[in-house]
Design a protein around this motif. Sequence first.
Motif: not given
Length: 392
Positions: A62-75, A99-109
């Motif tokens: 069970n592992a994940s990388c959740p993101r904050f509203g700023s787009g930053e993440a943690k493992g 993922y959400s970046l300051c309210g906008q939807t981004n695709h992961m690169s």
Amino acid sequence: MPQDTHLQTIPVGTLQLVAMESCKELGQKVDNYLVQWRKERQNENKSTVAFHGYERDTYLLNASCPRFGSGEAKGIIKESVRGGDLYILVDVGNYSIEYSLCGQTNHMSPDDHYADLKRIIAAAAGKPRKITVIMPFLYESRQHKRSTRESLDCAIALQELTAMGVDNIITFDAHDPRVQNAIPREGFESIMPTYQFVKALLRSTPDLDFDKDHMMVISPDEGAMNRAIYFASVIGVDVGMFYKRRDYTRVVNGRNPIVAHEFLGDSVEGKDVIIIDDMISSGESMMDVAKELKRRKAKRVFAISTFGLFTNGLDAFDKCHEDGIIEKVITTNLTYQTPELLQRDWYVSSDLSKYIALIIDNLNHDASISNLLSPTERIQARIEEYNKKRGK
């Protein structure tokens, strides 16, 4: 259960899998094979302490990388990895994840996926006995050499991963396997899925003749020549090559435009032709080569590639198929496949999950994988079986 999985050595550590969000579907298939094989495997030592945790309902952590509203993440890894043999699967080319970046939807690169991989390695905090990264599409592998004052991203990434404690890196059909020179003391395997290509070709086409009079393998450029020679050798046919004549006075979309494709090789008239390359990006080169082969009166053209990116969409390939230029396109499930691609009647997907599971199973037992990396005998046996069914 395949004979390759009858292993008698003691596992190097408790098998643990992390399938990154980009690789969930492939990771689940790999896990299913491992669970099945280890339940069926007969080993008199399975009840001893050395085999503790050998049979499990799942090896996925069970592992994940959740993101904050700023787009930053943690493992985060929510289970113990201490003393384990950790395998991390990641697809850096999966652009479908958002993922959400300051309210906008981004695709992961690819950069985002690579950063998440490092976060999971960091979350393990050096506790696993061994860490193996399985990255089928090698991050930044197309930036493998320096031709002017420019970055060497792939080499830097490999050094960064090994500095974080990664022991082995497994990839498939690296654009240039010599990038492993950046990490000469660590494990690096660039695996060719040739056997899986042959299986997919035989499954999808019922009337192939594997001889020099009826078939030929073509390299679309000089860079793909080694894989074309190997493929042609194991199926027993001749090889040819196109080379790209470029206009080095101009740069269009970051590269010198191709002026013409020149052909080196015997006549392809009346023959089934297989074009093989490591990736289909926009597909322009593959389609240009196919058109040149049809102009030279080739019978059918099969385009085979490890990674099907289709960065310019599928319309051009639809037209090529409708016009009778390309018969089939075969790529693997090692990188993201769109639902639209999987529905195309000209497309064949080659599933590599069983192959990856075999490699993981052998590595966990600290056993050799050399027989898995050299599938010549299995390919020839499969072709012989195919010919017998056809009465040849």
